[in-house]
Motif scaffolding. Structure first.
Motif, mmCIF file in Angstrom:
data_model
loop_
_atom_site.group_PDB
_atom_site.id
_atom_site.type_symbol
_atom_site.label_atom_id
_atom_site.label_comp_id
_atom_site.label_asym_id
_atom_site.label_seq_id
_atom_site.Cartn_x
_atom_site.Cartn_y
_atom_site.Cartn_z
ATOM 1 N N GLU A 1 0.820 -1.205 0.000
ATOM 2 C CA GLU A 1 0.000 0.000 0.000
ATOM 3 C C GLU A 1 0.857 1.260 0.000
ATOM 4 O OE1 GLU A 1 -1.050 -2.244 2.716
ATOM 5 O OE2 GLU A 1 -2.483 -3.223 1.394
ATOM 6 N N VAL A 2 2.062 1.180 0.567
ATOM 7 C CA VAL A 2 2.930 2.355 0.644
ATOM 8 C C VAL A 2 3.543 2.643 -0.722
ATOM 9 C CG1 VAL A 2 4.982 3.327 1.725
ATOM 10 C CG2 VAL A 2 3.417 1.912 3.072
ATOM 11 N N ASN A 3 4.254 1.647 -1.271
ATOM 12 C CA ASN A 3 4.872 1.803 -2.593
ATOM 13 C C ASN A 3 5.053 0.413 -3.190
ATOM 14 O OD1 ASN A 3 6.364 2.417 -4.855
ATOM 15 N ND2 ASN A 3 7.624 3.933 -3.809
ATOM 16 N N ARG A 4 4.214 0.087 -4.143
ATOM 17 C CA ARG A 4 4.222 -1.261 -4.714
ATOM 18 C C ARG A 4 5.516 -1.552 -5.467
ATOM 19 N NH1 ARG A 4 0.624 -5.273 -5.626
ATOM 20 N NH2 ARG A 4 0.986 -6.571 -7.452
ATOM 21 N N ASN A 5 6.071 -0.580 -6.184
ATOM 22 C CA ASN A 5 7.300 -0.821 -6.952
ATOM 23 C C ASN A 5 8.476 -1.150 -6.051
ATOM 24 O OD1 ASN A 5 5.977 -0.338 -9.366
ATOM 25 N ND2 ASN A 5 6.478 1.835 -9.355
ATOM 26 N N VAL A 6 8.613 -0.437 -4.959
ATOM 27 C CA VAL A 6 9.712 -0.708 -4.031
ATOM 28 C C VAL A 6 9.496 -2.051 -3.331
ATOM 29 C CG1 VAL A 6 10.895 0.125 -1.964
ATOM 30 C CG2 VAL A 6 10.205 1.734 -3.727
ATOM 31 N N ALA A 7 8.270 -2.394 -3.027
ATOM 32 C CA ALA A 7 7.968 -3.677 -2.393
ATOM 33 C C ALA A 7 8.308 -4.837 -3.330
ATOM 34 C CB ALA A 7 6.506 -3.735 -1.982
ATOM 35 N N VAL A 8 8.002 -4.683 -4.603
ATOM 36 C CA VAL A 8 8.354 -5.722 -5.587
ATOM 37 C C VAL A 8 9.872 -5.837 -5.713
ATOM 38 C CG1 VAL A 8 8.263 -6.311 -8.040
ATOM 39 C CG2 VAL A 8 6.195 -5.580 -6.857
ATOM 40 N N PHE A 9 10.549 -4.708 -5.734
ATOM 41 C CA PHE A 9 12.014 -4.716 -5.813
ATOM 42 C C PHE A 9 12.617 -5.420 -4.606
ATOM 43 C CE2 PHE A 9 16.134 -2.635 -5.014
ATOM 44 C CZ PHE A 9 16.795 -3.040 -6.166
#
Length: 80
Positions: free
Chosen positions: A18-26
């Motif tokens: 919910e915060v930042n999906r791109n950073v979570a995927v990384f």
């Protein structure tokens, strides 16, 4: 231990998506790619231990050859 390290990023992904999906995927990609590297390093260390075990099948090689192989593996393992 490595199984926990592989599961933990997926748990953290659920928290951080919910915060930042791109950073979570990384984060998941980086953590998941570190597991095979760690396994490779463990296999190298187990190879060194098997060479230093003094097993009977190692009598076919001289002590110098075994020491050279161990030093090669130690240098290779520290480069990763």
């Amino acid at each position: 231990m490595l199984c926990l390290f592989l599961i933990l990023p997926f748990i953290l992904f659920d928290l951080f998506k919910e915060v930042n999906r791109n950073v979570a995927v990384f984060m998941v990609v980086v953590a998941a790619s570190s597991v095979p590297i760690s396994l490779f390093n463990m296999v190298t260390m187990l190879d060194i231990l098997s060479l230093l075990s003094g097993a009977e099948y190692l009598n076919a090689y001289s002590a110098e050859k075994i020491e050279a192989k161990v030093m090669l593996l130690l240098q290779h393992g520290s480069a990763i």
